[in-house]
Design a protein around this motif. Structure first.
Motif, short mmCIF file in Angstrom:
data_model
loop_
_atom_site.label_atom_id
_atom_site.label_comp_id
_atom_site.label_asym_id
_atom_site.label_seq_id
_atom_site.Cartn_x
_atom_site.Cartn_y
_atom_site.Cartn_z
N SER A 277 8.57 -11.42 8.01
CA SER A 277 7.14 -11.41 8.08
C SER A 277 6.78 -11.31 9.62
CB SER A 277 6.79 -13.16 7.51
OG SER A 277 7.28 -14.00 8.55
N GLU A 282 4.58 -2.92 10.23
CA GLU A 282 3.49 -3.75 9.06
C GLU A 282 3.84 -3.63 7.91
OE1 GLU A 282 -0.73 -1.87 9.51
OE2 GLU A 282 0.20 -0.94 11.21
N ARG A 285 6.03 -5.97 6.69
CA ARG A 285 5.22 -6.86 6.50
C ARG A 285 4.54 -7.12 5.25
NH1 ARG A 285 3.98 -5.78 11.70
NH2 ARG A 285 1.69 -5.75 11.37
N LEU A 302 1.58 -14.20 8.35
CA LEU A 302 1.08 -13.29 7.54
C LEU A 302 -0.44 -13.30 7.54
CD1 LEU A 302 3.77 -12.85 4.74
CD2 LEU A 302 3.28 -11.31 6.47
N ASP A 305 -2.13 -11.58 10.36
CA ASP A 305 -1.42 -10.34 10.70
C ASP A 305 -2.61 -9.61 11.27
OD1 ASP A 305 -0.62 -7.62 9.95
OD2 ASP A 305 1.15 -8.56 9.68
#
Length: 411
Positions: A277, A282, A285, A302, A305
């Motif tokens: 995470s 990305e 993620r 997250l 983010d």
């Protein structure tokens, strides 16, 4: 069809203009008596549309077949309500255009499939045999015949057919074409010994298929985790049966493609998903936030983010999760992204603290969405929110207060 519609259709069927009569024959609601009249039309094009019509009676279809007009037989071959015996005759038709059109008819009988599997000399022969090889109702004898076809596309189609017997798959696993062995490796019913043998195939795409197969055993996955191909190792990383120590070793390789698939593995350890995470990629993620095994520990990272392409989507995904804590949702309720705040406002599980923040949002649409979601809240949840936010003592009974009064404390 009412009287007016019938009269209009009847007029079209009697028109001197062939285009009108063709239009009548194409009408899905045309009754049998109009179709019968049009089956005697001077135009083969009109009769051809009658031949394809699902409501045309069987005796008319037989008469049209016996007229032996090529264009009419083309349309007959497409009729899903044609008698099986008629379709069988069409499977042996001298015109390859008829046989080619027949392969798209879902009512095609098994015996006709067996006949079409022997197609050899026409321009459409390979296409026809490949279609038969893919057909879910193809007889086993037919599939066994086509497994020896000179065309590798046909053999690959046999290998990909869910109805193909495991004994045929075992033979095709030794085919000299990669595309055939690839389909065998993907097949749900491939015998386990055959699948294990394909794990050492010389072509990476075949090994990838083995790494994807749900029945591939852990010891084979362990061996494939050392494969020279990153793509093979990546698919091992996503496999539910891959041993935990293998997943950790694959993570430590630090290969982007491997981490991408590790993040999708619903059996990956929670601490591994938490590490992912924070991954620099990305897309990794994004896979973590969409993994149903996503650990709670990964949510705070997250929720903040800032990925250039996926950041907004990742934060929105966190906002929509039922188990996202209220503290995280309250942070997301002040997010700079309209989409993220909208996700908080419209999420299925009501969170009153974050909704109370959104009631003061600068955007009228978000304020309205938050208010609409609040209306779905349980009264006891509203009472709990008021008690906590207003420090109401536990000995004070809020159940006697009207819901409308309690809702005012959200504003």
């Amino acid at each position: 069809m009412d009287e007016k519609q019938y009269a209009e259709l009847d007029d079209l069927s009697r028109s001197a203009d062939v285009r009108d009569r063709k239009k009548a024959a194409q009408n899905h609601h045309a009754p049998a008596e109009i179709l019968e009249r049009l089956s005697h039309d001077e135009s083969d094009e009109v009769k051809a549309w009658v031949a394809e019509h699902r409501s045309t009676p069987a005796d008319i279809l037989w008469r049209l077949y016996e007229e032996n007009a090529e264009f009419v037989r083309w349309r007959l071959a497409r009729n899903v309500t044609a008698p099986a015996e008629l379709l069988m005759l069409l499977s042996r038709d001298e015109d390859e255009g008829v046989r080619w059109r027949l392969i798209g008819n879902r009512a095609l009988p098994k015996d006709a499939l067996a006949v079409l599997a022997t197609e050899r000399d026409s321009a459409w022969a390979t296409t026809i045999r490949e279609f038969v090889a893919k057909h879910r109702l193809a007889p086993q004898d037919t599939l066994r015949l086509l497994s020896n076809d000179p065309c590798d596309d046909v053999r690959a189609a046999v290998a990909g057919n869910r109805a193909t017997h495991p004994s045929v798959l075992d033979v095709l696993a030794r085919d000299n074409k990669e595309k055939v062995r690839y389909q065998v490796a993907l097949h749900a019913h491939t015998p386990l010994p055959t699948l294990v043998a394909l794990a050492t195939d010389g072509h990476s795409w075949v090994r990838i298929a083995v790494a994807q197969h749900r029945r591939t055993p852990a010891d084979v996955l362990e061996r494939l985790s050392h494969d020279v191909s990153e793509n093979v190792r990546a698919w091992v990383g996503e496999h539910r049966s891959a041993p935990v120590d293998v997943l950790w070793r694959l993570y430590e390789e630090n290969a982007e493609g491997v981490r991408y698939r590790l993040a999708k593995n619903v059996k990956a350890p929670a601490d591994l998903l938490t590490l992912l995470s924070h991954d620099e990629d990305e897309d990794v993620r994004w896979n973590v936030v969409n993994n149903r095994a996503l650990p709670d520990e990964a949510l705070p990272a997250l929720a903040t983010d800032q990925g250039r392409r996926r950041g907004q989507d990742i934060r929105s995904a966190v906002a929509l999760l039922d188990r996202t804590p209220s503290s995280v949702l309250q942070t997301l309720a002040t997010d700079t992204s309209w989409n993220v705040r909208s996700s908080v406002a419209t999420r299925r599980k009501v969170d009153l603290p974050s909704l109370s923040v959104l009631l003061h949002d600068d955007d009228a649409q978000i304020r309205a969405a938050a208010q609409s979601t609040i209306e779905t809240a349980m009264t006891e949840d509203i009472e709990a929110f008021v008690r906590e936010s207003q420090d109401v003592p536990l000995d004070v009974d809020l159940s006697g207060f009207p819901r409308e009064v309690l809702l005012q404390y959200l504003y």
